[in-house]
Write a protein that holds these residues in place. Structure first.
Motif, PDB file in Angstrom:
ATOM      1  N   UNK A  64      54.906  83.797 -92.007  1.00 63.52           N
ATOM      2  CA  UNK A  64      55.709  82.616 -91.697  1.00 63.52           C
ATOM      3  C   UNK A  64      56.378  82.747 -90.327  1.00 63.52           C
ATOM      4  N   UNK A  65      57.003  83.888 -90.095  1.00 66.33           N
ATOM      5  CA  UNK A  65      57.737  84.046 -88.836  1.00 66.33           C
ATOM      6  C   UNK A  65      56.775  84.062 -87.652  1.00 66.33           C
ATOM      7  N   UNK A  66      55.624  84.660 -87.826  1.00 73.36           N
ATOM      8  CA  UNK A  66      54.663  84.690 -86.720  1.00 73.36           C
ATOM      9  C   UNK A  66      54.146  83.287 -86.396  1.00 73.36           C
ATOM     10  N   UNK A  67      54.096  82.451 -87.405  1.00 75.53           N
ATOM     11  CA  UNK A  67      53.601  81.097 -87.166  1.00 75.53           C
ATOM     12  C   UNK A  67      54.703  80.131 -86.743  1.00 75.53           C
ATOM     13  N   UNK A  68      55.862  80.255 -87.362  1.00 82.74           N
ATOM     14  CA  UNK A  68      56.914  79.251 -87.141  1.00 82.74           C
ATOM     15  C   UNK A  68      58.175  79.808 -86.500  1.00 82.74           C
ATOM     16  N   UNK A  69      58.266  81.101 -86.375  1.00 80.81           N
ATOM     17  CA  UNK A  69      59.520  81.680 -85.903  1.00 80.81           C
ATOM     18  C   UNK A  69      60.565  81.640 -87.000  1.00 80.81           C
ATOM     19  N   UNK A  70      61.740  82.092 -86.675  1.00 83.04           N
ATOM     20  CA  UNK A  70      62.796  82.120 -87.694  1.00 83.04           C
ATOM     21  C   UNK A  70      63.475  80.770 -87.831  1.00 83.04           C
ATOM     22  N   UNK A  71      63.247  79.908 -86.855  1.00 84.51           N
ATOM     23  CA  UNK A  71      63.902  78.603 -86.898  1.00 84.51           C
ATOM     24  C   UNK A  71      65.387  78.683 -86.613  1.00 84.51           C
ATOM     25  N   UNK A  87      64.311  79.857 -98.524  1.00 87.11           N
ATOM     26  CA  UNK A  87      63.994  78.657 -99.285  1.00 87.11           C
ATOM     27  C   UNK A  87      62.751  77.967 -98.732  1.00 87.11           C
ATOM     28  N   UNK A  88      62.662  77.978 -97.407  1.00 84.56           N
ATOM     29  CA  UNK A  88      61.511  77.315 -96.770  1.00 84.56           C
ATOM     30  C   UNK A  88      60.200  77.920 -97.242  1.00 84.56           C
ATOM     31  N   UNK A  89      60.182  79.214 -97.421  1.00 87.91           N
ATOM     32  CA  UNK A  89      58.915  79.851 -97.794  1.00 87.91           C
ATOM     33  C   UNK A  89      58.883  80.227 -99.275  1.00 87.91           C
ATOM     34  N   UNK A  90      59.873  79.752 -99.998  1.00 87.80           N
ATOM     35  CA  UNK A  90      59.859  79.972-101.439  1.00 87.80           C
ATOM     36  C   UNK A  90      60.041  81.408-101.866  1.00 87.80           C
ATOM     37  N   UNK A  91      60.912  82.096-101.167  1.00 88.94           N
ATOM     38  CA  UNK A  91      61.180  83.487-101.544  1.00 88.94           C
ATOM     39  C   UNK A  91      62.557  83.598-102.165  1.00 88.94           C
ATOM     40  N   UNK A  92      62.672  84.426-103.161  1.00 93.21           N
ATOM     41  CA  UNK A  92      63.970  84.630-103.797  1.00 93.21           C
ATOM     42  C   UNK A  92      64.667  85.824-103.154  1.00 93.21           C
ATOM     43  N   UNK A  93      64.866  85.696-101.862  1.00 95.04           N
ATOM     44  CA  UNK A  93      65.550  86.743-101.124  1.00 95.04           C
ATOM     45  C   UNK A  93      66.700  86.133-100.350  1.00 95.04           C
ATOM     46  N   UNK A  94      67.709  86.923-100.132  1.00 93.47           N
ATOM     47  CA  UNK A  94      68.824  86.512 -99.286  1.00 93.47           C
ATOM     48  C   UNK A  94      68.336  86.442 -97.834  1.00 93.47           C
TER      49      UNK A  94
END
Length: 339
Positions: free
Chosen positions: A28-35, A43-50
Motif C-alpha cells: 500500500x505505501x509503495x503504491x499510495x504513500x502514507x497519505x 482503516x484504509x487498507x483494512x488492517x486491525x493495527x494502530x
DNA sequence: AAGAGATGCAACCGCGACCAA
DNA sequence: CTTGGTCGCGGTTGCATCTCT
C-alpha cells in the motif's frame, strides 16, 4: 483526565507482525504513500493495527534500503562519538548512518556497543567489589548492565550522562594511542559537525533557564577567554546532575584552596578554582587550561593544602584547536568537591 | 538433557512538539 | 489563544533465543 487514545485499543492487534501484514502495508505505501496520516492508514487498507504501529513497522523494518545488524567499526565509532556528544538522541544519530533506524541503533547501543566500550571498567569494578565487598555500590550504568530490564539504581544520576562521562574517560585513555585515536574519534563530515552543533545549541537553549553558558559556535571559539569555562552538553549535563544529585552542594567563587597532586608520573597543579561543586559521594572537577591536550589518570589519593584528602579516581581531558578540557572525578574525605 | 539466567531485538507506551481549525 | 489530532522520539517491555551450569 488523560488524553484520548489514538485508536481503539480493544479492537487493535498487537504483537509481532505477520508476513501477510507486512506485505499488505508495504504494498500500500509503495503504491499510495502514507497519505500523511498514519492514524487513518490502517482503516484504509483494512488492517486491525494502530496507526502508530504501522508507522513504526514501516520505518523500522519495511522501509527500503534498511540495513539490519552487522554494524561496522566505522558505524560503531560514529555512534559512540555522537552519543558522547549529544546523548541518547537516537534519531539524530540515525540520521548520520544511512540505512539505520533510531530503534536499531538504540538497541545496538544498549545491548552491545555500550558493553563493548565499557567492558574494561566493568572488570575493574568487579575486581574492586571483590576486594571491598562493603564498598560503595557499582555505578548505575554498570548496575543496569548486570540487571537487564530492572529499575535503575537508587544512585540518582542520569545513566546517560554517566555513560557519556565514562565513555569520554575511556576513549580519552585510548586516545593516547594515535592509531586508536583516529579509529575512535573519526573526523566528522562538515555536515555532521553542523548537525552536531545545532543539536548541542538546541540542548543549551533548552537549558537556558538553568543559566548555563551557550556552546560557542566555531567562529566564537577562535580565542576563548582565559579561564572561561565553555560548557559542552556533556559538561552541562554533568554539572546539573551533580547539583540535582547533591542535597548539600555548594557553589563558591571565593575558593582560595590550591590543590597539588603528586603522582609517580604526573604533577598537576590545579588553579584556585573559581567554582566549587560538591556533596554526596562523587564529584566532578574541572579546569580549563590553554596548554593543549593532556591526559592523566590517577588512582591515588592526594591531599589539599588544608589537609583534605581526595581520592581522584580518574581524570581526562580533551581538546580542540582552540580550547582544552580537563576533568576528573574526585571523592573527598570531608564531603566537599571542586569544580 | 534440562532448567535458569542472560541477551537481543521487535514492538509498545507515553509524552512533548507541532500544526491546523 | 485554545483545542484536538497527529507525529516523532526515547524509554520500556515482552518474548524468543542463546549460554551457562
Amino acid at each position: 483526565m488523560g488524553r484520548a487514545p489514538c485508536c481503539d485499543k480493544a479492537n487493535v492487534k498487537k504483537g509481532p507482525w505477520s508476513a501477510e501484514e507486512d506485505a499488505k502495508l508495504k504494498d500500500y505505501i509503495e503504491q499510495h504513500g502514507t497519505g500523511g496520516n498514519w492514524i487513518a492508514l490502517p482503516q484504509k487498507i483494512g488492517m486491525k493495527r494502530c496507526g502508530k504501529s504501522c508507522r513504526l513497522r514501516w520505518l523500522n523494518y519495511l522501509r527500503p534500503n534498511l540495513k539490519h545488524g552487522g554494524f561496522s567499526e566505522e558505524e560503531d565509532n560514529i555512534i559512540c562519538s555522537l552519543y558522547i556528544s549529544i546523548g541518547s538522541r537516537w534519531s539524530i544519530i540515525a540520521a548520520q548512518l544511512p540505512g539505520r533506524t533510531d530503534n536499531d541503533i538504540k538497541n545496538y547501543w544498549n545491548t552491545r556497543l555500550k558493553k563493548k566500550l565499557l567492558g574494561r571498567r566493568k572488570q575493574q569494578q568487579q575486581l574492586h567489589h571483590q576486594q571491598s565487598p562493603e564498598g560503595s555500590p557499582a555505578t548505575s550504568v554498570e548496575h543496569d548492565h548486570q540487571n537487564h530490564h530492572q529499575s535503575p539504581s537508587s544512585h540518582g544520576l542520569s545513566n546517560s550522562a554517566l555513560e557519556r562521562l565514562q565513555l569520554h574517560m575511556k576513549l580519552q585513555t585510548l586516545n593516547q594511542n594515535p592509531l586508536l585515536h583516529t579509529m575512535l574519534w573519526p573526523k566528522l563530515h562538515p555536515f555532521q559537525e553542523k548537525l552536531l552543533l545545532q543539536a548541542m545549541n538546541d540542548e543549551n537553549n533548552n537549558n537556558q533557564s538553568m543559566q548555563l553558558p551557550l556552546l560557542p559556535q566555531p567562529e566564537m571559539m577562535e580565542s576563548p577567554p582565559s579561564n572561561t569555562i565553555i560548557a559542552k552538553p556533556l559538561e552541562d549535563e554533568m554539572m546539573m546532575m551533580m547539583m540535582n544529585h547533591s542535597s548539600n552542594y555548594n557553589t563558591s567563587t571565593t575558593s582560595n584552596e590550591t590543590i597539588t597532586t603528586t603522582t609517580t608520573t604526573n604533577e598537576i597543579n590545579v588553579d584556585p578554582s573559581p567554582f566549587q561543586l560538591g556533596g554526596g559521594d562523587d564529584f566532578i572537577m574541572g579546569n580549563l587550561d590553554n596548554s593543549g591536550s593532556s591526559l592523566v589518570w590517577w588512582s591515588n589519593e592526594f591531599e589539599t593544602s588544608n589537609g583534605v584528602n581526595y581520592d581522584r579516581s580518574g581524570s581526562f581531558s580533551s581538546s580542540s584547536n582552540d580550547s582544552s578540557w580537563e576533568y576528573c572525578a574526585v571523592r573527598s574525605s570531608d564531603g566537599a568537591g571542586l569544580f
